[in-house]
Design a protein around this motif. Structure first.
Motif, PDB file in Angstrom:
ATOM      1  N   CYS A 184      49.506   5.288  43.955  1.00 40.73           N
ATOM      2  CA  CYS A 184      50.410   4.208  44.372  1.00 40.73           C
ATOM      3  C   CYS A 184      50.620   3.207  43.250  1.00 40.73           C
ATOM      4  O   CYS A 184      49.750   2.974  42.401  1.00 40.73           O
ATOM      5  CB  CYS A 184      49.851   3.497  45.606  1.00 40.73           C
ATOM      6  SG  CYS A 184      49.817   4.547  47.073  1.00 40.73           S
ATOM      7  N   PHE A 185      51.803   2.581  43.242  1.00 41.12           N
ATOM      8  CA  PHE A 185      52.168   1.580  42.245  1.00 41.12           C
ATOM      9  C   PHE A 185      52.147   0.161  42.810  1.00 41.12           C
ATOM     10  O   PHE A 185      52.710  -0.746  42.220  1.00 41.12           O
ATOM     11  CB  PHE A 185      53.582   1.845  41.719  1.00 41.12           C
ATOM     12  CG  PHE A 185      53.707   3.103  40.919  1.00 41.12           C
ATOM     13  CD1 PHE A 185      52.659   3.573  40.161  1.00 41.12           C
ATOM     14  CD2 PHE A 185      54.895   3.813  40.929  1.00 41.12           C
ATOM     15  CE1 PHE A 185      52.776   4.732  39.426  1.00 41.12           C
ATOM     16  CE2 PHE A 185      55.032   4.966  40.194  1.00 41.12           C
ATOM     17  CZ  PHE A 185      53.970   5.428  39.434  1.00 41.12           C
ATOM     18  N   ARG A 186      51.529  -0.059  43.939  1.00 41.89           N
ATOM     19  CA  ARG A 186      51.567  -1.382  44.563  1.00 41.89           C
ATOM     20  C   ARG A 186      50.943  -2.429  43.634  1.00 41.89           C
ATOM     21  O   ARG A 186      49.891  -2.214  43.054  1.00 41.89           O
ATOM     22  CB  ARG A 186      50.802  -1.365  45.884  1.00 41.89           C
ATOM     23  CG  ARG A 186      51.493  -0.538  46.965  1.00 41.89           C
ATOM     24  CD  ARG A 186      50.624  -0.402  48.172  1.00 41.89           C
ATOM     25  NE  ARG A 186      51.166   0.564  49.119  1.00 41.89           N
ATOM     26  CZ  ARG A 186      50.464   1.149  50.064  1.00 41.89           C
ATOM     27  NH1 ARG A 186      49.189   0.863  50.206  1.00 41.89           N
ATOM     28  NH2 ARG A 186      51.028   2.021  50.873  1.00 41.89           N
ATOM     29  N   GLU A 187      51.650  -3.548  43.528  1.00 42.29           N
ATOM     30  CA  GLU A 187      51.195  -4.694  42.749  1.00 42.29           C
ATOM     31  C   GLU A 187      50.990  -4.335  41.281  1.00 42.29           C
ATOM     32  O   GLU A 187      50.133  -4.895  40.605  1.00 42.29           O
ATOM     33  CB  GLU A 187      49.911  -5.281  43.340  1.00 42.29           C
ATOM     34  CG  GLU A 187      50.062  -5.752  44.780  1.00 42.29           C
ATOM     35  CD  GLU A 187      48.770  -6.303  45.346  1.00 42.29           C
ATOM     36  OE1 GLU A 187      47.790  -6.365  44.599  1.00 42.29           O
ATOM     37  OE2 GLU A 187      48.778  -6.661  46.531  1.00 42.29           O
ATOM     38  N   ARG A 188      51.765  -3.376  40.773  1.00 37.72           N
ATOM     39  CA  ARG A 188      51.691  -3.021  39.367  1.00 37.72           C
ATOM     40  C   ARG A 188      53.023  -3.336  38.704  1.00 37.72           C
ATOM     41  O   ARG A 188      54.082  -3.228  39.312  1.00 37.72           O
ATOM     42  CB  ARG A 188      51.344  -1.543  39.185  1.00 37.72           C
ATOM     43  CG  ARG A 188      49.950  -1.201  39.692  1.00 37.72           C
ATOM     44  CD  ARG A 188      49.598   0.235  39.420  1.00 37.72           C
ATOM     45  NE  ARG A 188      48.261   0.550  39.926  1.00 37.72           N
ATOM     46  CZ  ARG A 188      47.712   1.751  39.857  1.00 37.72           C
ATOM     47  NH1 ARG A 188      48.378   2.748  39.314  1.00 37.72           N
ATOM     48  NH2 ARG A 188      46.500   1.968  40.329  1.00 37.72           N
ATOM     49  N   SER A 189      52.982  -3.692  37.446  1.00 39.90           N
ATOM     50  CA  SER A 189      54.193  -4.079  36.737  1.00 39.90           C
ATOM     51  C   SER A 189      55.041  -2.860  36.411  1.00 39.90           C
ATOM     52  O   SER A 189      54.586  -1.719  36.468  1.00 39.90           O
ATOM     53  CB  SER A 189      53.809  -4.790  35.434  1.00 39.90           C
ATOM     54  OG  SER A 189      53.166  -3.875  34.560  1.00 39.90           O
ATOM     55  N   ARG A 190      56.314  -3.137  36.059  1.00 37.06           N
ATOM     56  CA  ARG A 190      57.208  -2.045  35.709  1.00 37.06           C
ATOM     57  C   ARG A 190      56.681  -1.290  34.490  1.00 37.06           C
ATOM     58  O   ARG A 190      56.758  -0.061  34.422  1.00 37.06           O
ATOM     59  CB  ARG A 190      58.601  -2.603  35.428  1.00 37.06           C
ATOM     60  CG  ARG A 190      59.617  -1.531  35.038  1.00 37.06           C
ATOM     61  CD  ARG A 190      60.986  -2.133  34.766  1.00 37.06           C
ATOM     62  NE  ARG A 190      61.524  -2.807  35.936  1.00 37.06           N
ATOM     63  CZ  ARG A 190      62.701  -3.440  35.939  1.00 37.06           C
ATOM     64  NH1 ARG A 190      63.425  -3.489  34.831  1.00 37.06           N
ATOM     65  NH2 ARG A 190      63.129  -4.034  37.034  1.00 37.06           N
ATOM     66  N   GLY A 191      56.130  -2.038  33.531  1.00 34.41           N
ATOM     67  CA  GLY A 191      55.580  -1.398  32.341  1.00 34.41           C
ATOM     68  C   GLY A 191      54.416  -0.482  32.679  1.00 34.41           C
ATOM     69  O   GLY A 191      54.278   0.594  32.082  1.00 34.41           O
ATOM     70  N   GLU A 192      53.583  -0.904  33.634  1.00 34.49           N
ATOM     71  CA  GLU A 192      52.448  -0.071  34.035  1.00 34.49           C
ATOM     72  C   GLU A 192      52.924   1.202  34.728  1.00 34.49           C
ATOM     73  O   GLU A 192      52.373   2.287  34.507  1.00 34.49           O
ATOM     74  CB  GLU A 192      51.542  -0.877  34.978  1.00 34.49           C
ATOM     75  CG  GLU A 192      50.085  -0.479  34.895  1.00 34.49           C
ATOM     76  CD  GLU A 192      49.181  -1.470  35.613  1.00 34.49           C
ATOM     77  OE1 GLU A 192      47.986  -1.185  35.705  1.00 34.49           O
ATOM     78  OE2 GLU A 192      49.696  -2.507  36.091  1.00 34.49           O
ATOM     79  N   GLN A 194      55.775   2.683  34.204  1.00 36.22           N
ATOM     80  CA  GLN A 194      56.350   3.529  33.162  1.00 36.22           C
ATOM     81  C   GLN A 194      55.254   4.219  32.363  1.00 36.22           C
ATOM     82  O   GLN A 194      55.386   5.397  31.995  1.00 36.22           O
ATOM     83  CB  GLN A 194      57.231   2.671  32.235  1.00 36.22           C
ATOM     84  CG  GLN A 194      57.973   3.455  31.170  1.00 36.22           C
ATOM     85  CD  GLN A 194      58.997   4.408  31.754  1.00 36.22           C
ATOM     86  OE1 GLN A 194      59.452   4.243  32.876  1.00 36.22           O
ATOM     87  NE2 GLN A 194      59.359   5.418  30.986  1.00 36.22           N
ATOM     88  N   ARG A 195      54.145   3.498  32.125  1.00 41.02           N
ATOM     89  CA  ARG A 195      53.041   4.099  31.374  1.00 41.02           C
ATOM     90  C   ARG A 195      52.449   5.282  32.129  1.00 41.02           C
ATOM     91  O   ARG A 195      52.138   6.320  31.531  1.00 41.02           O
ATOM     92  CB  ARG A 195      51.950   3.046  31.123  1.00 41.02           C
ATOM     93  CG  ARG A 195      50.793   3.564  30.274  1.00 41.02           C
ATOM     94  CD  ARG A 195      49.745   2.494  30.071  1.00 41.02           C
ATOM     95  NE  ARG A 195      49.073   2.171  31.335  1.00 41.02           N
ATOM     96  CZ  ARG A 195      48.052   2.896  31.816  1.00 41.02           C
ATOM     97  NH1 ARG A 195      47.629   3.973  31.179  1.00 41.02           N
ATOM     98  NH2 ARG A 195      47.469   2.535  32.939  1.00 41.02           N
ATOM     99  N   HIS A 196      52.299   5.144  33.451  1.00 42.29           N
ATOM    100  CA  HIS A 196      51.762   6.242  34.254  1.00 42.29           C
ATOM    101  C   HIS A 196      52.686   7.459  34.222  1.00 42.29           C
ATOM    102  O   HIS A 196      52.229   8.598  34.108  1.00 42.29           O
ATOM    103  CB  HIS A 196      51.557   5.775  35.701  1.00 42.29           C
ATOM    104  CG  HIS A 196      50.247   5.105  35.934  1.00 42.29           C
ATOM    105  ND1 HIS A 196      50.028   3.784  35.647  1.00 42.29           N
ATOM    106  CD2 HIS A 196      49.066   5.601  36.409  1.00 42.29           C
ATOM    107  CE1 HIS A 196      48.786   3.471  35.952  1.00 42.29           C
ATOM    108  NE2 HIS A 196      48.173   4.549  36.407  1.00 42.29           N
TER     109      HIS A 196
END
Length: 237
Positions: A184-192, A194-196
């Motif tokens: 899940c990407f909850r509460e993660r930045s757009r850059g994070e 994209q990194r995943h």
């Protein structure tokens, strides 16, 4: 997440003389909100997917419906039922004309779990390739309906049947061994996020039998238990 749901093909044609199938389907959907329903086919069949207990409840519901159909009800509704039958036959004929390329063609339908369908397309693409046959899929939520249509020749009809059998056998095998893990990407930045995604792309050559399905809020990772575990551990590290 293990694949704990099941897919069942229901033949509702037995109710054609007593109900409008569209009305009965709406009642079934209201009765069983935990289930996913595919498209109602011209021959009266429909694919239903969901947990085993919910499928059992739906089965009991339909059994009660069948038992409630007495000879008296059939006699009283004969005139109305003839009208309903003509309407359904017209709809079925229209749908058949729209879905068939020619009168001599033969069509098979296979209903798959959507994740398994995507995995098969990615890791077993040859299953969707056959001479003299056109294979297409329509996804509705957790269910994907695959149509296999031959060009009308005898060789094409045999190829279509073999393609259907290969698809069903592969789906049954994958149902036993595949697992899905969600990142899940909850509460993660757009850059994070994209990194995943970039990391998943770099890992793909090392995990050719792992399928990554990207969404705006998460990634779904599908594969065998061992490979999914190692893949997700590297992504999360």
């Amino acid at each position: 997440q293990v694949f704990l749901s099941a897919t069942s093909i229901l033949n509702m044609a037995v109710f054609r003389d007593h109900f409008l199938l569209e009305d009965l389907l709406a009642e079934m959907q209201k009765q069983s909100p935990a289930l996913s329903f595919g498209a109602l086919q011209p021959n009266g069949t429909i694919a239903v997917q969901g947990p085993f207990p919910a499928l059992q409840v739906l089965r009991d519901f339909l059994l009660l419906k069948a038992k409630s159909l007495s000879e008296e009800h059939r006699r009283e509704g004969k005139s109305q039922l003839r009208t309903r039958r003509r309407l359904q036959e017209h709809r079925g004929a229209t749908e058949t004309r729209n879905s068939s390329r020619d009168a001599g063609g033969e069509k098979h339908v296979v209903v798959l779990d959507t994740d398994i369908y995507h995995y098969m397309r990615c890791c077993h693409p040859r299953i969707f390739q056959a001479n003299d046959v056109v294979i297409s899929g329509v996804t509705e939520g957790d269910i994907t309906t695959v149509s296999i249509e031959s060009a009308g020749r005898k060789a094409g009809a045999a190829q279509g049947l073999r393609a259907k059998e290969r698809m069903e056998n592969c789906s049954a095998e994958l149902q036993e061994i595949l697992r899905k893990e969600r990142i899940c990407f909850r509460e993660r930045s757009r850059g994070e996020r994209q990194r995943h995604r970039q990391l998943c792309e770099r890992l793909k050559p090392r995990y050719p039998r792992v399928l990554v399905i990207p969404y705006d809020t998460h990634l779904d990772v599908v594969g065998t238990s061992a490979e999914v575990f190692r893949f997700t551990e590297e992504v999360k590290a």
